[in-house]
Design an enzyme around this catalytic site. Structure first.
Site, mmCIF file in Angstrom:
data_model
loop_
_atom_site.group_PDB
_atom_site.id
_atom_site.type_symbol
_atom_site.label_atom_id
_atom_site.label_comp_id
_atom_site.label_asym_id
_atom_site.label_seq_id
_atom_site.Cartn_x
_atom_site.Cartn_y
_atom_site.Cartn_z
ATOM 1 N N VAL A 55 7.914 -11.345 -8.412
ATOM 2 C CA VAL A 55 7.776 -12.377 -7.376
ATOM 3 C C VAL A 55 6.555 -12.040 -6.539
ATOM 4 O O VAL A 55 6.441 -10.926 -6.026
ATOM 5 C CB VAL A 55 9.030 -12.424 -6.457
ATOM 6 C CG1 VAL A 55 8.822 -13.412 -5.324
ATOM 7 C CG2 VAL A 55 10.273 -12.781 -7.255
ATOM 8 N N TYR A 87 -3.396 -6.331 10.294
ATOM 9 C CA TYR A 87 -2.151 -5.606 9.990
ATOM 10 C C TYR A 87 -1.253 -5.581 11.230
ATOM 11 O O TYR A 87 -0.063 -5.884 11.155
ATOM 12 C CB TYR A 87 -2.489 -4.185 9.527
ATOM 13 C CG TYR A 87 -1.290 -3.411 9.002
ATOM 14 C CD1 TYR A 87 -0.671 -3.769 7.813
ATOM 15 C CD2 TYR A 87 -0.784 -2.321 9.700
ATOM 16 C CE1 TYR A 87 0.428 -3.059 7.323
ATOM 17 C CE2 TYR A 87 0.312 -1.606 9.223
ATOM 18 C CZ TYR A 87 0.910 -1.976 8.038
ATOM 19 O OH TYR A 87 2.000 -1.271 7.550
HETATM 20 N N1 LIG Z 1 3.260 4.007 4.215
HETATM 21 C C1 LIG Z 1 3.154 3.899 5.524
HETATM 22 O O1 LIG Z 1 2.584 4.781 6.176
HETATM 23 C C2 LIG Z 1 3.743 2.720 6.251
HETATM 24 C C3 LIG Z 1 3.829 2.788 7.646
HETATM 25 C C4 LIG Z 1 4.390 1.741 8.333
HETATM 26 C C5 LIG Z 1 4.881 0.634 7.652
HETATM 27 N N2 LIG Z 1 4.767 0.592 6.280
HETATM 28 C C6 LIG Z 1 5.324 -0.591 5.605
HETATM 29 O O2 LIG Z 1 6.309 -0.168 4.684
HETATM 30 C C7 LIG Z 1 6.443 -1.143 3.644
HETATM 31 C C8 LIG Z 1 6.451 -0.438 2.305
HETATM 32 O O3 LIG Z 1 5.166 0.113 2.058
HETATM 33 P P1 LIG Z 1 4.931 1.498 1.286
HETATM 34 O O4 LIG Z 1 4.448 2.450 2.274
HETATM 35 O O5 LIG Z 1 6.121 1.843 0.482
HETATM 36 O O6 LIG Z 1 3.694 1.113 0.371
HETATM 37 P P2 LIG Z 1 3.617 0.541 -1.108
HETATM 38 O O7 LIG Z 1 2.250 -0.025 -1.233
HETATM 39 O O8 LIG Z 1 4.064 1.570 -2.058
HETATM 40 O O9 LIG Z 1 4.723 -0.620 -1.138
HETATM 41 C C9 LIG Z 1 4.471 -1.963 -0.845
HETATM 42 C C10 LIG Z 1 5.061 -2.793 -1.958
HETATM 43 O O10 LIG Z 1 4.819 -4.173 -1.657
HETATM 44 C C11 LIG Z 1 4.413 -4.792 -2.860
HETATM 45 N N3 LIG Z 1 3.617 -5.988 -2.622
HETATM 46 C C12 LIG Z 1 2.377 -6.073 -2.105
HETATM 47 N N4 LIG Z 1 1.948 -7.348 -2.133
HETATM 48 C C13 LIG Z 1 2.942 -8.083 -2.689
HETATM 49 C C14 LIG Z 1 3.091 -9.449 -2.991
HETATM 50 N N5 LIG Z 1 2.130 -10.342 -2.768
HETATM 51 N N6 LIG Z 1 4.252 -9.864 -3.539
HETATM 52 C C15 LIG Z 1 5.240 -8.980 -3.824
HETATM 53 N N7 LIG Z 1 5.146 -7.671 -3.565
HETATM 54 C C16 LIG Z 1 4.019 -7.225 -2.998
HETATM 55 C C17 LIG Z 1 3.576 -3.738 -3.582
HETATM 56 O O11 LIG Z 1 3.406 -4.029 -4.948
HETATM 57 C C18 LIG Z 1 4.389 -2.483 -3.306
HETATM 58 O O12 LIG Z 1 5.354 -2.244 -4.304
HETATM 59 C C19 LIG Z 1 5.274 -2.110 3.834
HETATM 60 O O13 LIG Z 1 5.751 -3.277 4.469
HETATM 61 C C20 LIG Z 1 4.339 -1.346 4.764
HETATM 62 O O14 LIG Z 1 3.531 -2.210 5.532
HETATM 63 C C21 LIG Z 1 4.215 1.606 5.569
#
Ligand SMILES: NC(=O)c1ccc[n+]([C@@H]2O[C@H](COP(=O)([O-])OP(=O)(O)OC[C@H]3O[C@@H](n4cnc5c(N)ncnc54)[C@H](O)[C@@H]3O)[C@@H](O)[C@H]2O)c1
Length: 271
Positions: free
Chosen positions: A76, A170
């Site tokens: 998706v 962001y």
């Molecule tokens: N890693 C950090 O330091 C951090 C800090 C604060 C918040 N976050 C948030 O945590 C959440 C998870 O991120 P993460 O750190 O596991 O990184 P990540 O990049 O591993 O995970 C993000 C996931 O979202 C998916 N994604 C991106 N665009 C998409 C789309 N158009 N349609 C469907 N899926 C999509 C990616 O394929 C990936 O699997 C995110 O919302 C991120 O903003 C991360």
């Protein structure tokens, strides 16, 4: 009406036995960790992501950890509202209910204001913010069939503060998720549906690896030190440390928790 715990055990393993957990953004990082931790509590999983290969790896990780877990996966693109609607309907059809929505999909964006295009604005806000609104809307018929429905929205510490230069898109998308959580918690409380928001600090996932890989090697250590200077433990969090809080919020141990804006960040937004 308020959310009430049912007869299922509130503590110990299997806290989510038989419940259906929909995870958006399940192909890596925190979403994959969440899939495994939810499966360990006995949940059925409905996983979606734009990254099909990553989704398959998540499915393998779940089945390797908790054999026999019922897992539905679908590609998706969270920019595509019709695809979100189709997936939520498929999940409700297949499992008869949606007990938990873990809205974790997201992308980072770093760039100067002068370089940002309208397309950049739309991409970041469509994936990070608009998708959350429409996922909850699409999941509502399934959530209404649950006796313990819970929505967990993943924002960021960057939804409350501006931690670095070039973070406007962001930050605004993640700030929107905080307001969305509060408004949805209010709207859905009469249905017994709890809505909470996680604010992860710096978590070691592919998103962070990409963030560092995009900068010149000589800047990486300096930026790493700067990011970690806000963490009271001086380390990155692990994806499981965030996912564990999501699991808690989904259980009957959290029946009085809604509209919560919950940091999982070793003090990152506090100091
Ligand atoms: N890693 C950090 O330091 C951090 C800090 C604060 C918040 N976050 C948030 O945590 C959440 C998870 O991120 P993460 O750190 O596991 O990184 P990540 O990049 O591993 O995970 C993000 C996931 O979202 C998916 N994604 C991106 N665009 C998409 C789309 N158009 N349609 C469907 N899926 C999509 C990616 O394929 C990936 O699997 C995110 O919302 C991120 O903003 C991360």
């Amino acid at each position: 009406m308020t959310s009430t715990a049912d007869q299922r055990p509130a503590t110990g393993p299997g806290r989510l036995a038989g419940r259906t957990v929909l995870i958006a953004g399940a192909a890596g990082g925190q979403g994959r960790a969440g899939a495994v931790l939810f499966a360990r509590q006995g949940a059925n999983l409905a996983l979606c992501d734009i990254d099909e290969v990553g989704l398959e790896t998540t499915q393998d990780a779940v089945r390797g950890d908790v054999p026999g877990t019922d897992v539905l996966t679908a590609r998706v693109d969270m920019r595509d509202v019709a695809a979100i609607e189709r997936f939520a309907a498929e999940v409700t059809d297949r499992f008869g209910v949606i007990d938990v929505v873990y809205n974790n999909a997201g992308i980072n964006h770093v760039g100067a204001l002068a370089d940002a295009s309208e397309e950049d604005f739309e991409r970041v806000h469509d994936i990070n913010l608009k998708s959350a609104f429409f996922l909850v809307k699409a999941a509502l018929p399934g959530l209404k069939r649950s006796t313990s429905a819970s929505i967990i929205i993943v924002s960021s510490g960057a939804g409350l503060l501006a931690p670095a230069d070039g973070n406007a898109l962001y930050c605004s998308s993640k700030g929107g998720l905080i307001s969305l959580t509060r408004a949805l918690a209010r709207d859905l409380a009469p249905l017994g549906i709890r809505v909470n928001c996680l604010l992860p600090g710096p978590i070691e996932t592919p998103m962070v690896h990409k963030f560092f890989a995009a900068m010149p090697a000589e800047r990486q250590q300096e930026v790493r030190d700067e990011v970690l200077s806000r963490s009271l433990f001086k380390r990155f969090g692990q994806p499981e440390e965030v996912a564990a809080m999501a699991v808690f919020l989904a259980t009957d141990e959290a029946t009085y928790v809604t509209a919560g804006i919950i940091p999982v960040d070793a003090g990152w937004i506090a100091v």
